[in-house]
Design a protein around this motif. Structure first.
Motif, PDB file in Angstrom:
ATOM      1  N   THR A 291       1.030  -1.181   0.042  1.00 47.05           N
ATOM      2  CA  THR A 291      -0.350  -0.012  -0.090  1.00 47.05           C
ATOM      3  C   THR A 291       0.590   1.051   0.231  1.00 47.05           C
ATOM      4  N   GLU A 292       1.979   0.916   0.259  1.00 44.32           N
ATOM      5  CA  GLU A 292       2.717   2.085   1.160  1.00 44.32           C
ATOM      6  C   GLU A 292       3.510   3.061  -0.344  1.00 44.32           C
ATOM      7  N   ALA A 293       4.118   1.505  -0.902  1.00 44.59           N
ATOM      8  CA  ALA A 293       4.361   1.393  -2.625  1.00 44.59           C
ATOM      9  C   ALA A 293       3.512   2.251  -3.494  1.00 44.59           C
ATOM     10  N   VAL A 294       2.347   1.375  -2.941  1.00 41.53           N
ATOM     11  CA  VAL A 294       1.436   2.396  -4.219  1.00 41.53           C
ATOM     12  C   VAL A 294       1.203   3.937  -4.646  1.00 41.53           C
ATOM     13  N   LYS A 295       1.161   3.841  -3.064  1.00 42.21           N
ATOM     14  CA  LYS A 295       1.004   5.711  -2.193  1.00 42.21           C
ATOM     15  C   LYS A 295       1.765   6.108  -3.479  1.00 42.21           C
ATOM     16  N   VAL A 296       3.544   6.253  -3.047  1.00 38.64           N
ATOM     17  CA  VAL A 296       4.629   6.532  -4.051  1.00 38.64           C
ATOM     18  C   VAL A 296       4.578   6.553  -5.710  1.00 38.64           C
ATOM     19  N   VAL A 297       3.779   5.194  -5.544  1.00 39.12           N
ATOM     20  CA  VAL A 297       3.591   5.697  -7.475  1.00 39.12           C
ATOM     21  C   VAL A 297       2.395   7.276  -7.835  1.00 39.12           C
TER      22      VAL A 297
END
Length: 505
Positions: A291-297
């Motif tokens: 979820t955190e990585a998607v948020k970064v994208v």
């Protein structure tokens, strides 16, 4: 110098086997033909020079009898000093004696040369000898006693212009050098003058083919200058217009480029960025992202969209600013300026042509004027050399006249011709003795003797040499002036043997 003959002794000389002659102030020799009268004069010249009285070689040996030895001796008195000279032949070999002392030929001849000049002595001794010489030698003998007129003396007698011109030239050069200089100059200027005449004629013919414009060149130049000024002003405006139009086009092209960037961004780059999907898994390993990585994208995409919008707005702002700038700029139509310039060029063309024709005409006139001046200058130089050469001819003619006067004053009845003027004015050296209008070659025997005696007197007086004189054929001359020095005469008396008598003058 005074030379007297005291005694002549002949031994086996021609017709004289043994003869002694004692000379007085006047010695008269008489006798029939072939009695040896002339041999007495021949003996004296043979003794001194080995010649007859006319300077030709002679044979002194007996004519009508044979003898082994011939001898001639003369006792001379030179300025009252006695000298005994002898010459002879012994068995065909020449013998020489000085004061009875046997001597060598060189010693004997050297003594005779020291005593008196051969040609002068023979001319004084034999009145006919002088006329046997070449005319150039005759002339030289007479002129050696007369100094040539000085340059100043001759110049004074010339016309003033000739005298002054030659006088200046003679300060730097001799007369012969002046003549050579001006002969060469005349030759050179003759050619230059012909060339100068030809050039002048050619230019005059070229000028005659042109029509005199008869227009005021100042008015033409003023009118043409006004047109040129207008053209320059219009060309300056056109150049300024070109510069403004370049700036206008530069701004317009920049606007077009910005608009193209804005349109491309709006239609292509923005939709692509906007609809770019959010990846939920790793592109490499295909594992689902946290979820955190998607948020970064998602955050990265939003940031890029924000940057894109900012850049897009910046392009629009720059475009709008340039559009405003362009609206305030003026695009100038230069075609009208071009047409005005062309019209002025067309208007100035006939004036330009008139100025060209006028310049060509005036230039040719100047060339003609310069050619005429060069022709006149060359002619003056040519005429000057001709004048100098004519002056030299006049100088030589006057010099000859003055010199002839100096010579003529020495004679009483004879006329002396020293110079002859040629058809071209040149003075030619000549020499002729004239008596009563007749040249020497046309004189009778008696006239020739008188002429010879008068000439002899002049040579004797001028040289200050007094010698005896031998007059052959004296019977042909009834009267003559008593010559200076001892007189020896030879007269033919028919039927008489040789008789020699010394008498008082």
């Amino acid at each position: 110098m005074k030379i007297n003959f005291k005694t002549l002794t002949l031994k086996n000389f021609k017709s004289h086997q043994d003869l002694t002659v004692n000379f007085g102030e006047v010695t008269q020799i008489t006798g029939d033909n072939a009695k040896g009268k002339s041999s007495i004069s021949e003996a004296i010249t043979f003794l001194l020079y080995g010649t007859d009285p006319l300077g030709s070689k002679m044979d002194p040996t007996p004519i009508t009898y044979a003898a082994d030895e011939t001898l001639v001796q003369v006792l001379l008195e030179i300025d009252e000093k006695p000298v005994l000279l002898g010459r002879g032949l012994k068995k065909g070999k020449a013998q020489y004696y000085i004061n009875e002392v046997p001597s060598k030929a060189g010693e004997f001849n050297e003594l005779v040369e020291q005593l008196f000049d051969k040609e002068l002595f023979l001319s004084l001794f034999n009145p006919n000898y002088f006329f046997s010489l070449h005319w150039e030698k005759q002339r030289a003998m007479v002129l050696q006693f007369v100094t040539a007129p000085a340059n100043k003396e001759v110049l004074k007698e010339l016309p003033e212009l000739q005298g002054n011109r030659l006088g200046e030239l003679l300060k730097k050069h001799s007369l012969n050098d002046i003549e050579e200089i001006h002969k060469e100059n005349k030759k050179k200027k003759d050619k230059q003058y012909i060339a100068a005449q030809s050039r002048t004629k050619t230019l005059q013919e070229q000028l005659s083919q042109l029509t005199d414009p008869k227009q005021d060149i100042d008015s033409l130049n003023a009118e043409f200058g006004s047109i040129e000024k207008q053209i320059q002003e219009l060309e300056m405006k056109r150049n300024q217009a070109f510069e403004k139009n370049r700036e206008y086009d530069k701004v317009r092209l920049k606007i077009d480029w910005l608009q193209e960037q804005i349109t491309t961004n709006a239609k292509i780059h923005w939709p692509k960025l906007k609809h770019e999907p959010i990846e939920k898994e790793c592109k490499t390993c295909k594992q689902p992202l946290t979820t955190e990585a998607v948020k970064v994208v998602e955050t990265d995409k939003e940031n890029r969209m924000t940057e894109f919008r900012d850049a897009h707005e910046k392009l629009k702002t720059e475009r709008n600013s340039l559009q405003k700038q362009l609206s305030e700029m003026e695009f100038i139509d230069t075609e009208e300026l071009k047409e005005q310039i062309s019209a002025l060029y067309e208007k100035g063309q006939p004036i330009r042509e008139a100025i060209r024709i006028h310049s060509q005409y005036e230039g040719l006139k100047t060339q003609v004027k310069n050619a005429e001046a060069d022709e006149n200058s060359t002619l003056q130089a040519l005429n000057d050399s001709i004048f100098v050469l004519d002056s030299i001819k006049a100088f030589r003619a006057k010099e000859a006249e003055l010199q002839a006067e100096k010579v003529q004053v020495l004679f009483e009845t004879l006329s002396i011709k020293l110079f002859e003027q040629q058809k071209n004015g040149e003075i030619k050296n000549v020499f002729e003795i004239v008596m009563d209008g007749k040249g020497y070659s046309k004189l009778s025997l008696s006239e020739g003797i008188r002429a010879g005696l008068e000439l002899r007197e002049v040579l004797s007086k001028q040289s200050e040499v007094v010698t005896p004189v031998f007059i052959d054929n004296a019977e042909s001359i009834t009267r003559f002036k008593q010559p200076t020095g001892q007189l020896i005469t030879s007269r033919v008396i028919a039927g008489q043997e040789l008789n020699i008598e010394a008498v008082k003058a």
